[in-house]
Each structure stands twice: as structure tokens, then as C-alpha cells.
Scaffold this motif. Structure first.
Motif, short mmCIF file in Angstrom:
data_model
loop_
_atom_site.label_atom_id
_atom_site.label_comp_id
_atom_site.label_asym_id
_atom_site.label_seq_id
_atom_site.Cartn_x
_atom_site.Cartn_y
_atom_site.Cartn_z
N PRO A 1 34.36 45.80 41.62
CA PRO A 1 34.60 45.68 40.18
C PRO A 1 35.87 44.90 39.85
O PRO A 1 35.86 44.07 38.98
CB PRO A 1 34.71 47.12 39.70
CG PRO A 1 34.20 47.98 40.79
CD PRO A 1 34.13 47.19 42.03
N VAL A 2 36.98 45.19 40.54
CA VAL A 2 38.24 44.58 40.11
C VAL A 2 38.97 43.93 41.26
O VAL A 2 39.06 44.48 42.35
CB VAL A 2 39.17 45.63 39.47
CG1 VAL A 2 40.46 44.98 39.03
CG2 VAL A 2 38.48 46.29 38.29
N SER A 3 39.51 42.77 40.97
CA SER A 3 40.34 42.09 41.97
C SER A 3 41.61 41.60 41.29
O SER A 3 41.56 40.96 40.26
CB SER A 3 39.56 40.92 42.55
OG SER A 3 40.43 40.06 43.24
N LEU A 4 42.73 41.94 41.84
CA LEU A 4 44.01 41.53 41.28
C LEU A 4 44.70 40.57 42.23
O LEU A 4 44.66 40.76 43.44
CB LEU A 4 44.91 42.75 41.06
CG LEU A 4 44.41 43.79 40.08
CD1 LEU A 4 45.26 45.03 40.17
CD2 LEU A 4 44.43 43.23 38.67
N ARG A 5 45.32 39.57 41.66
CA ARG A 5 46.00 38.58 42.49
C ARG A 5 47.49 38.85 42.52
O ARG A 5 48.11 39.02 41.49
CB ARG A 5 45.73 37.18 41.93
CG ARG A 5 45.83 36.11 42.99
CD ARG A 5 45.37 34.78 42.43
NE ARG A 5 46.48 34.03 41.88
CZ ARG A 5 46.47 33.41 40.71
NH1 ARG A 5 45.42 33.48 39.93
NH2 ARG A 5 47.52 32.74 40.30
N TYR A 6 48.06 38.87 43.74
CA TYR A 6 49.49 39.13 43.87
C TYR A 6 50.09 38.05 44.76
O TYR A 6 49.78 37.99 45.96
CB TYR A 6 49.69 40.52 44.48
CG TYR A 6 51.14 40.98 44.58
CD1 TYR A 6 51.46 42.13 45.30
CD2 TYR A 6 52.18 40.29 43.98
CE1 TYR A 6 52.76 42.58 45.40
CE2 TYR A 6 53.49 40.72 44.08
CZ TYR A 6 53.78 41.87 44.79
OH TYR A 6 55.08 42.31 44.90
N GLN A 7 50.93 37.22 44.19
CA GLN A 7 51.57 36.14 44.94
C GLN A 7 52.97 36.56 45.32
O GLN A 7 53.77 36.86 44.45
CB GLN A 7 51.71 34.92 44.01
CG GLN A 7 50.85 33.75 44.36
CD GLN A 7 51.17 32.60 43.43
OE1 GLN A 7 52.32 32.27 43.23
NE2 GLN A 7 50.14 32.01 42.85
N PRO B 1 49.77 34.87 38.08
CA PRO B 1 49.20 35.85 39.00
C PRO B 1 49.20 37.22 38.31
O PRO B 1 50.02 37.48 37.44
CB PRO B 1 50.18 35.83 40.17
CG PRO B 1 51.36 35.09 39.74
CD PRO B 1 51.01 34.28 38.54
N ASP B 2 48.28 38.07 38.69
CA ASP B 2 48.17 39.35 37.97
C ASP B 2 49.38 40.23 38.19
O ASP B 2 49.88 40.86 37.27
CB ASP B 2 46.90 40.08 38.42
CG ASP B 2 45.67 39.26 38.14
OD1 ASP B 2 44.87 39.05 39.06
OD2 ASP B 2 45.52 38.81 36.98
N ILE B 3 49.82 40.29 39.42
CA ILE B 3 51.07 40.99 39.71
C ILE B 3 52.12 39.91 39.90
O ILE B 3 51.96 39.04 40.76
CB ILE B 3 50.95 41.84 41.00
CG1 ILE B 3 49.68 42.68 40.98
CG2 ILE B 3 52.18 42.70 41.17
CD1 ILE B 3 49.71 43.85 40.05
N ALA C 1 62.38 41.60 40.47
CA ALA C 1 61.63 42.18 39.36
C ALA C 1 60.15 41.98 39.61
O ALA C 1 59.72 40.87 39.87
CB ALA C 1 62.04 41.50 38.06
N ILE C 2 59.40 43.05 39.52
CA ILE C 2 57.95 42.94 39.73
C ILE C 2 57.26 43.38 38.46
O ILE C 2 57.46 44.50 37.99
CB ILE C 2 57.49 43.81 40.93
CG1 ILE C 2 58.33 43.44 42.15
CG2 ILE C 2 56.02 43.57 41.21
CD1 ILE C 2 57.95 44.18 43.39
N GLY C 3 56.46 42.52 37.90
CA GLY C 3 55.82 42.82 36.63
C GLY C 3 54.32 42.60 36.69
O GLY C 3 53.77 42.23 37.73
N ILE C 4 53.70 42.83 35.56
CA ILE C 4 52.25 42.62 35.46
C ILE C 4 51.99 41.56 34.41
O ILE C 4 52.64 41.52 33.37
CB ILE C 4 51.56 43.95 35.06
CG1 ILE C 4 51.83 45.02 36.11
CG2 ILE C 4 50.06 43.74 34.90
CD1 ILE C 4 51.18 46.35 35.78
N SER C 5 51.06 40.71 34.70
CA SER C 5 50.75 39.63 33.76
C SER C 5 50.12 40.19 32.50
O SER C 5 49.31 41.12 32.54
CB SER C 5 49.79 38.66 34.43
OG SER C 5 49.08 37.93 33.47
#
Lengths: 303, 306, 442
Positions: free
Chosen positions: C54-60, C115-117, C327-331
Motif C-alpha cells: 500500500p505505501v512506499s516512502l522515499r528517504y534520501q 523526498p518523503d522523509i 534535522a529530519i523532517g517530513i515532506s
């Protein structure tokens, strides 16, 4: 003098075909180079320090006025001028001299040409890294080390940090690399001078030096001018060696126009002002190129 | 084509000199003892310059076999223990199977494309007169002043709009586009030197613009095309910043970007990076050694007509 | 015959070109046949295509590099998160660890493809609207587990959490101190000056600034009354700041830093400590793995280092800075799909949790912005415990104000001014350079 006629009256081909031929190259170039750089020129008219472009206020030429008040502009520009000086007074003549020597060698010319061109093939990052170690002021800096061993201690200098010194050590590598590049171009140009010219001259009693001055040099004139323009544009757009060797040098002493622009853009994130700095470099380049072109054309007509 | 008379004419032109050889008339004087004696210091000077030129290559090779503290202690010496693991690490991060192939594909594709785009462009600029020709020429020259770095953000947006972001084709197209100024410049200069007679012969035989272009100009421009191909191949192979920004995943990454994974912002692994650089440089130098034959053939043959 | 040869040479060229094209086409066909996702020697799913999930998140990020100090932590994170939430796939993209990497993420965001993350989120990304405001999504339970003073926030909007949070005590090489006859680690500034004299006399250097000059700079300011407040108010010409430069000038005048300090990179500078040429430096807990226990260091270096607060210059006494970094955030774009929003938040809640914080310390030696009692973790490196505990003996523990100036320039703010000092300029001139450098923020 050149024998080819340059004026090609339209003997064939319709306007439509000409446009068709122009389109692919013109289109790709406009789309992927001109349009993005125009965007960046547009940015130079904004006061943009991050955030969406649409919200950045339009300030017209305010950025450019600020550039001329910037204390670091003079030193950046002077570095570009230094590079230009190195290119025009040492790099090009040296390339020409080497080309001339190689063209008259009995053997080994191809080998030398290959070797001399190698720095052009190497990535700048590699060369910058090496030159950084060569000029390092530490005990292990190669140059200082060599000087000490040769008992020339008084010549030891802070190559990468001394005012008046670092500006030259960060412009020198770029100039040195391209000698091989222009060497190849000049070699080709020299080889293009027909032997008959020299034969005729030696029959008339001209010695080698006179042949050099009166036959060789005039015949490579336009190639030399093209090279001067290229070298000028290289000098204006240079940034990689100051960037990688000294990060712009102590107190921005070794910055060039473009390296300073990159610093403003990516480290201080002042997008509008940084773009204006890059725009200044373009404008200077256009101006200077046009001047040289005109000068070259004029002399040619006189001839 | 009704007749092939112009093909013969072309072949006569291309069969000319391809090597740097002093002409016959100078050979006699070069056998004199004065000349031979003068040659010795000249060769010494040339060898010195040659050593300076080759030195970086040797240095990067040595550096790639050191450990980081050793590099700072003795950057110009021979490594004590030859640290081949640097290469193993670089190989792993270089993902030779994928990145190397990607780099090759992109380099080849962009070279073919740029040659096509530039030669058509240069052909018209070299052999025809038309209104605004000077303006178009200045337009092209302007491209020399554009550093790649300011294209980054606009291109990142633009390639996504066109759907060519993060693809080999997209990157190849961008490389071709940024190579147009230089290639057009050189090709135009070369094409201007092609004798009119050949063009006229073709026209008399009934060739149109495309015919002249494809059957006359292109074959005669082989040398210049080969030269430009060489320059472009060498430039595209180690290009980094555009590749970084315009590709996103392993599938489309190129070699220089892969190598950069060895670096660290606050950790240092300069010998590892050096190993990566060697992996990138060696194919380039080998390719150059192989291609320079064509380059020289090209430049010399072309320059003859100047 | 001559002509024949020339005919073939012409034809060959065009054939050559066709050959080249053929090779190119063949190679691209081959390349598309080879498996795209070449497995790294790790457990990490690198660019694995989502298999009907269902879900895929991209983290670079660059933390999933094998040699990175955080690698083991990331390995645990992905494995355990996948076990708990099998429907969520994190598509990991390995980025180079460099300024270029930031450029890439910025360029991606500018193109509307964040990127999502988001790793290494910046204040501009928030003002540009690329980041999700986490504040409304933080329930009391989750918020309670986090260290509030590590939030990256603007006007109450929390746009990123802190991936690396560490005190930055002064790290001393006790071997050098003993050899120089310095009996105790300096706690006041006068003691510091005296110690530096002795160290220099013994043939070693007290320190090298590299990029780390800012650490000493900020400590000197914090130790003075009203220093940090001046920074918080962007008063870049405040007397406390001038005093800090005056003290740092002593390091230049007495040659307590290397002669060619001005051209040293961070790596070279900290390399000098590892090579035991310098007596002290400052950095966060990540330095234990990167430097003290690194390959180039002597095996017993870790037994000959001591961690202490920075000697006090003013009434605020000895100081230790608490560094909030990474800092790590969410798009913000994930908001559009509630399933993705939930997935991203679950990822964050899983990672920035007491358990996550604990695992992080165990596996990476680098604390996050999560409340963890280090002493309660069994198997933790005593060196880390000592490192983190050093701040307890400081009179003033502080963090840089969260102004845009400090967030953007905190590591590098005084570097131009320090360079001015190193080329022989006066304190006033250095101060002027500092003000000029920070003029964007006035």
C-alpha cells in the motif's frame, strides 16, 4: 592569407531548409542552457533569500548596485584578471612555442603531444587535491619541503594563505592544465601552413627566424584570436580551483567571480544577489568577447 | 545520385597528411650537427614539462594506496603498506556493474546526439549567409560563459516537467545540450574551410541541402567530428554535478556520483576517494590514448585547408 | 590501388558510427536485462521496487552508507520497522555525504519532488513550504518522549526533529597534558591560558581550529553575561562577541594553533588530534566513532582522553554547548494522501521513541533528540557515558539560539573573522568581518 571565400551567397537551400537545420541544435541549446540561465538572470533581479520564488520581491538593479559596493568584488574580479593575464601572457605563448617546437622535432612529437594533453583529461578535483598538497604550508607541503631541502629556506612561503601569494597559486593550476589543450589546437594550425610558403621563403633567402615571424605567425592569426577569446571566457568562468584548494581562500582573497557567486548561493543562501554576481560575469564576458572580435576583424581588414 | 564524381574529390582530400611530420624541405637542415646538438636541451625541457604533466597521475595512484593518516604525514612518498582495500571499497561503492555501464551509455548517447545537433547547426552557420546570422552566432558563443552550476535548479524543475528526470536519456540529452556551444564553434570553424568546389560538384549532381550535408560535409568533417567526439566523451565521463542533481536512484547513476559516495563531510577518506578517482581516470586516459589517433588525424587534416 | 583504400576509409567511418550505435543499443538492451537493484552487502532494501504494498516512502540520506557511524542504527531501524509495519516500505536512496547532497535535496524540492522523509532539513525548506508541521500531530505521549529543546521550530511550528543531539565537551589528550606538566584540566580561563603555554613549551600544539573554531567561539560568548542573548538578538557587534575574538587572538599571537591553520580543512585539523599533535578539541558524541576509535588513532587513545567543560571566561563559568544537528523532517506533500501521512508519522514515532533512542545509542554511539537515560542501558560504551556525563560538571549548559542566523551559520559563523585574525588583523577588524558576514540576518 586565407584562400577560401567566406561569403557564401545563397546558391542552394531554401530558408525553410535552413531553419530546419538550425532547429535541433538551436532548440536544445535554448531549452537546456539559455532558458535556465535566463531564469537565473531573472533571479538576479529579485531579493530572494530562500522560499518560493513567487514571493521574492522584485528589486530591479538593486542587487547590481550592491555588487559594486561589495568589498569582496574587487578581489574576486582581480583574480579573474590575474587568470586572464596568466592565460594570455604565459599560457597561450607557451602553448604556441611548444607547438612550434613539436612541429619541428624529428621524432617523438606525437608522444609529447599525448603526454602534454593528459592534464586536460584528468578531472579538476584530482588536480586541485594534488596542488593543495603541493602548496601546503605544512611540513609536508611538497614545494616548501623541496625548498628547504635545497637550502632555499628564504623562499618558503605560505602559498595557500599569504595575501598576494594565494591569488596566484589558485589561478596557476587552471592556466597550466590548458596549455596542453591549446597546444593541440596550435599544432593543428601550424601543420596547416603549406610547405610551399616556407620553400618560397627559403629560396628568397629568409632564415628560420624570419620564416617564423613572417610566415608562421600571420597564418595562425585567426586561430590565435579564437584561442584568446576562449582563454578569456575560461578566465571569467573559472571557479573550481579556488573552490577546492582554499574554499575561496582566506577571507575570500582567492575567490573568483563565479566561486564567490557559488558561495553566496549555496553557503549564505542569498539567491538573488548570488545570481547577480554570476550575471555580472556573463556580461563582462560578452563585452570583452565583442571587443576582441572587433579588434581582430579590424586588423584583418587592414591586412 | 547520378554521378559519384564528387565522392572521388572528397576522397582525394581526406587521404592527406595525418601525422605530424616535418616536411621534406626541412629534413636536410635537420641532419646537420648544429641542429642535433640544439635538440638535446630542447628534449630535456620537453621531458621536464612532460614530467610535470604526468606527475598528477602518478600521485593519485600512490595516494590511493595509502591510509589517511599516512597521507597527511607523507603525501608525496611511496606508501608503506599498499592499501589495496581502498580499491575494494571503491569498487563496492562504484557499483561497477551498474554505474560504469550507465556512464558508458550516457557518454556514448550524448556524444552521438551532440554531434548531430552541432553539425547541423554548424553546417548552416558555416556555409550559408542569412539575416541574423551574426546574432545567432553570438547567441551560441554566449553559451561558453554559462557555468553548469547555475543550471542546476532550473534544470531539476524542467527535466521533471518533461518527464526525463532520473533517466539515462534525460541526462544524455542535457549533456548534449551543454556541449553544443563548444562543438558548434569548432565544427563551424572546420566546415568553413571545406573547399567550395566540392559543394558545387554535389549541387551539380543534384544534391539538395541534406544531400550536401550528409554526403559531402559530414564525410569531410570526420576528423573534426572525431575530435569533438573525443572532447565530449572525456568531458561527459567525469561530469559530476549535473549527474548528481538530475539522477535520483542507483538505476540511473553515473560513475562520478558513485565515487563521491566514498567521501564524508566530517569524516575523511581521501585515499579512498583517490582510489575512486583512479577507477574513473583510467578508462578516460585509455580512451584518450586510443582516440587521439583520430583527433590528430582530424585536426591536422582539417587544418591543412585553413 | 590508392582510390580503393580511400573509399574504404570513408565507408569505414560511417560503418564505425553505425557500429558504435549498435554497440550502444546492444549495451542498453543488456543493461536493462541486468537486475536493476544490485544488492549491497547489507540488509538494507536499496531502491527495492515496492511489491504491491500500500505505501512506499522515499528517504534520501547518507546514513545508510556502510562506513557511516549510523549504519548499524539504520539497519536496525529498517529491519524492525518493517517487522512491525509490513505494509510500509521505506525506499532508501543513498546520497553522498557532502554539501552537494544538500543541493540535490534542495533542487528536488524546488522541482516539487521532495523526498518523503527529508534528511538535513533547513529553515529555507520550511519557509518555502516544503515541510510538514509536526506540531499538530504530536500527541502528549509522543511529545513526552522527545527532548523539546531539540525541536526545529519556527513560530511554534515544528518542522523537523533532531537526529543528532549531543553535548560538545572539550576533549583532552591526557598524555600530552602529563608530558607538559599540566596537572589538572583547566576549569577557568586563566588556567587555560597557562596550560596552553606549557603545552606549547613541551613541543605540542594546544589545538587546531579547523572548522571547529566556532565551538570555542560560542563557549567564550556563553560564559559571559548576556553573551547568548546578544546572539539571540542578532547583535553581532556586542562586546561579549568582541571579547571572544580578543581571547581567540591570543591563540594566534602565541602560535598556539598550527602555522598554516588558515588552510587546514576540518579533516586535517581533527586528524592532528588523532595523530596526537594537538592537546584538545571540541565535538559531539559522533566523534567517538569517527575519530577517537578510528583506524588512524592509536589503540589506546581512548584510554588517554578526558572529557570536561570548556574553561570559564566570565561569570557564567565553565560551559558546555548542546548541539542539535541533523534535522529530519517530513515532506509536506505526504499530507495529500492520508495513508502516506499515517505511514510517515508511524515511521517517525517508531524511530523517535524511547526504544529507538536506546537502540540508537547502543548501535551508533550518537544520541538523538529523544529522552534516554544512558546509565540505564546495559552494554553501552563507558566512553560514551563519560562523554555525555561531562556536561554535568559545567556551570552553564546552553544551546545556540534557534535564530535563522544560528541555524544556517552556526558551524561556520565566525570562520571569516578567525581568518582575519590569522592574517594578522586586529580584534576590531575581525569583529567587523563577522558583522559583515552575518549582515544578511540583521
Amino acid at each position: 592569407m586565407k584562400k577560401q571565400q567566406k561569403s557564401h551567397y545563397r546558391r542552394y537551400g531554401s530558408t525553410a531548409s535552413i531553419l530546419l537545420f538550425l532547429l535541433p541544435g538551436f532548440g536544445a541549446y535554448t531549452l537546456f542552457m539559455l532558458y535556465p540561465s535566463l531564469l537565473s538572470l531573472y533571479y538576479s533581479l529579485l531579493e530572494w533569500q530562500g522560499g518560493p520564488v513567487s514571493q521574492a520581491p522584485f528589486v530591479g538593479f538593486e542587487n547590481f548596485r550592491a555588487i559594486f559596493a561589495d568589498p569582496y568584488l574587487k578581489s574576486a574580479l582581480s583574480n579573474n584578471v590575474r587568470l586572464l593575464f596568466l592565460n594570455w601572457t604565459i599560457q597561450l605563448p607557451l602553448a604556441l612555442m611548444l607547438a612550434y617546437i613539436l612541429s619541428r622535432l624529428r621524432r617523438g612529437a606525437s608522444f609529447y603531444r599525448f603526454i602534454f594533453y593528459i592534464p586536460v583529461v584528468l578531472p579538476a578535483a584530482t588536480l586541485a587535491l594534488m596542488w593543495r598538497f603541493v602548496f601546503s604550508g605544512n611540513n609536508y607541503g611538497l614545494l616548501n619541503n623541496l625548498l628547504t631541502r635545497l637550502n632555499l629556506d628564504q623562499l618558503v612561503r605560505p602559498w595557500l594563505s599569504g595575501d598576494g601569494i594565494v591569488q596566484w597559486t589558485t589561478t596557476f593550476p587552471s592556466s597550466w592544465v590548458s596549455v596542453g589543450f591549446y597546444l593541440v589546437i596550435f599544432l593543428a594550425a601550424l601543420a596547416g601552413i603549406p610547405d610551399e610558403f616556407y620553400e618560397a621563403a627559403s629560396i628568397d633567402g629568409a632564415n628560420r627566424l624570419q620564416q617564423l615571424i613572417f610566415i608562421t605567425l600571420p597564418n595562425i592569426r585567426s586561430v590565435y584570436i579564437y584561442s584568446m577569446i576562449l582563454a578569456l571566457q575560461g578566465a571569467l568562468g573559472a571557479f573550481i580551483y579556488p573552490l577546492l584548494m582554499t574554499r575561496g581562500g582566506p577571507l575570500h582573497l582567492s575567490e573568483t567571480l563565479i566561486s564567490y557567486s557559488l558561495y553566496l548561493l549555496w553557503e549564505r543562501k542569498i539567491w538573488g544577489y548570488g545570481s547577480a554576481m554570476a550575471a555580472l560575469s556573463f556580461l563582462l564576458g560578452i563585452f570583452a568577447t565583442v571587443m576582441i572580435w572587433k579588434f581582430g576583424r579590424q586588423r584583418q581588414i587592414e591586412q | 545520385m547520378a554521378s559519384t564524381g564528387f565522392i572521388d574529390a572528397i576522397q582525394k582530400e581526406t587521404g592527406k597528411k595525418t601525422q605530424i611530420k616535418p616536411s621534406k624541405s626541412r629534413k636536410e637542415s635537420q641532419h646537420s650537427w648544429g641542429y642535433r646538438l640544439a635538440e638535446v636541451p630542447i628534449h630535456m625541457g620537453l621531458i621536464f614539462w612532460g614530467l610535470v604533466c604526468v606527475f598528477p597521475l602518478v600521485w593519485i595512484l600512490l595516494t590511493s594506496l595509502k591510509s589517511t593518516p599516512e597521507l597527511y604525514r607523507d603525501p608525496f612518498g611511496i606508501p608503506e603498506a599498499w592499501k589495496w582495500t581502498n580499491y575494494r571499497d571503491a569498487w563496492v561503492y562504484a557499483k561497477m556493474g551498474v554505474y560504469f555501464v550507465n556512464s558508458i551509455l550516457i557518454t556514448l548517447l550524448s556524444t552521438v546526439v551532440v554531434l548531430f545537433l552541432s553539425s547541423t547547426f554548424a553546417f548552416v552557420l558555416a556555409r550559408f549567409d542569412f539575416k541574423l546570422k551574426g546574432a545567432v552566432w553570438a547567441y551560441v558563443l554566449f553559451g561558453f560563459l554559462i557555468p553548469h552550476t547555475i543550471l542546476l535548479v532550473p534544470l531539476a524543475i524542467f527535466t521533471r516537467k518533461l518527464g526525463i528526470y532520473n533517466s539515462l536519456y534525460g541526462l544524455a540529452l542535457v549533456y548534449a545540450a551543454v556541449g553544443i556551444p563548444w562543438n558548434t564553434f569548432f565544427l563551424r570553424a572546420f566546415m568553413e574551410t571545406i573547399p567550395d568546389e566540392l559543394e558545387e560538384a554535389a549541387i551539380l549532381d543534384g544534391a539538395g541541402m541534406w544531400g550536401v550535408f550528409w554526403y559531402v560535409i559530414i564525410p569531410l568533417s570526420q576528423p573534426a567530428l572525431a575530435t569533438m567526439a573525443t572532447f565530449h566523451v572525456l568531458a561527459s565521463w567525469s561530469e559530476y554535478i549535473l549527474a548528481l542533481v538530475l539522477t535520483g536512484t542507483t538505476a540511473s547513476r553515473t560513475l562520478p556520483v558513485g565515487i563521491s559516495l566514498l567521501e564524508g563531510h566530517f569524516t575523511s577518506n581521501e585515499p579512498g576517494v583517490a582510489a575512486g578517482m583512479v577507477i574513473t581516470i583510467i578508462p578516460a586516459v585509455v580512451a584518450f590514448a586510443f582516440l587521439q589517433r583520430y583527433v590528430i588525424k582530424g585536426i591536422t587534416a582539417g587544418a591543412i585547408k585553413a | 590501388m590508392n582510390n580503393k583504400r580511400r573509399i574504404s576509409s570513408t565507408n569505414l567511418t560511417r560503418r564505425d558510427m553505425l557500429k558504435l550505435l549498435g554497440v550502444g543499443v546492444g549495451a542498453s538492451v543488456l543493461a536493462s536485462c541486468t537486475p536493476k537493484a544490485t544488492p549491497t552487502p547489507a540488509v538494507l532494501p536499496t531502491d527495492a521496487p515496492p511489491a504491491a504494498v500500500p505505501v512506499s516512502l522515499r528517504y534520501q540520506n547518507h546514513w545508510t552508507k556502510e562506513t557511516d557511524a549510523h549504519f548499524k542504527g539504520m539497519e536496525w531501524l529498517y529491519k524492525d520497522f518493517k517487522a512491525k509495519y509490513p505494509d510500509i516500505t521505506i525506499e532508501n536512496v543513498l546520497n553522498p555525504d557532502s554539501i552537494e547532497s544538500d543541493k540535490k535535496i534542495l533542487a528536488d524540492c524546488a522541482a516539487g519532488d521532495c523526498p518523503d522523509i527529508v534528511h538535513d532539513a533547513t529553515p529555507e525548506m520550511w519557509t518555502a513550504g516544503y515541510l510538514l508541521d509536526l506540531a499538530p500531530h504530536m500527541d502528549a505521549a509522543w511529545k513526552g518522549a522527545l527532548l523539546e529543546n531539540t525541536f526545529y521550530e519556527t513560530d511554534g511550528h515544528v518542522w523537523a526533529l533532531c537526529g543528532e543531539f549531543s553535548p560538545m565537551p572539550t576533549i583532552w589528550n591526557t598524555r600530552i597534558l602529563d608530558a607538559a606538566g599540566v596537572s589538572a584540566i583547566p576549569t577557568t580561563w586563566d588556567e587555560m591560558l597557562a596550560a596552553c603555554d606549557k603545552i606549547k613549551a613541551s613541543g605540542k600544539l594546544p589545538t587546531s581550529w579547523g572548522v571547529g573554531g566556532s565551538h570555542k567561539f560560542h563557549n567564550l560568548i556563553a560564559s559571559q553575561d548576556g553573551g547568548m542573548e546578544a546572539l539571540a538578538n542578532n547583535q553581532f557587534d556586542a562586546p561579549q562577541i568582541k571579547e571572544a575574538f580578543a581571547q581567540l587572538k591570543k591563540f594566534v599571537d602565541n602560535k598556539w594553533i598550527p602555522d598554516n591553520e588558515i588552510e587546514l580543512t576540518w579533516q586535517q585539523s581533527v586528524g592532528m588530534f588523532v595523530a596526537e599533535e594537538t592537546a584538545f578539541y571540541l565535538n559531539g558524541a559522533w566523534t567517538l566513532g569517527n575519530e577517537i576509535r578510528s583506524e588512524g588513532a592509536a589503540a589506546d587513545l581512548r584510554d588517554n582522553v578526558k572529557f570536561a567543560p570548556f574553561p570559564g571566561l566570565g561569570p557564567n563559568g565553565s560551559t558546555v554547548e548542546l548541539k542539535t544537528t541533523t534535522a529530519i523532517g517530513i515532506s509536506k506533500a505526504v499530507e495529500k494522501d492520508p495513508a502516506r501521512l499515517a505511514a510517515a508519522l508511524n515511521f517517525f514515532k517508531f524511530w523517535f521513541s524511547p526504544e529507538g533512542g536506546k537502540q540508537w545509542i547502543l548501535l551508533t554511539q550518537s544520541p538523538m533528540g529523544v529522552k534516554v537515560d544512558v546509565n540505564s542501558i546495559s552494554g553501552v560504551d563507558p566512553l560514551l557515558v563519560a562523554f555525555l556525563g561531562a556536561k554535568d560538571s559545567a556551570k552553564t549548559v546552553y544551546a545556540l539560539p534557534g535564530t535563522q542566523a544560528m541555524l544556517e551559520r552556526g558551524w561556520d559563523d565566525c570562520w571569516t573573522a578567525l581568518q582575519a585574525l590569522m592574517v594578522g588583523k586586529s580584534t576590531d577588524e575581525a569583529l567587523a568581518a563577522f558583522v559583515l558576514e552575518m549582515s544578511k540576518y540583521k
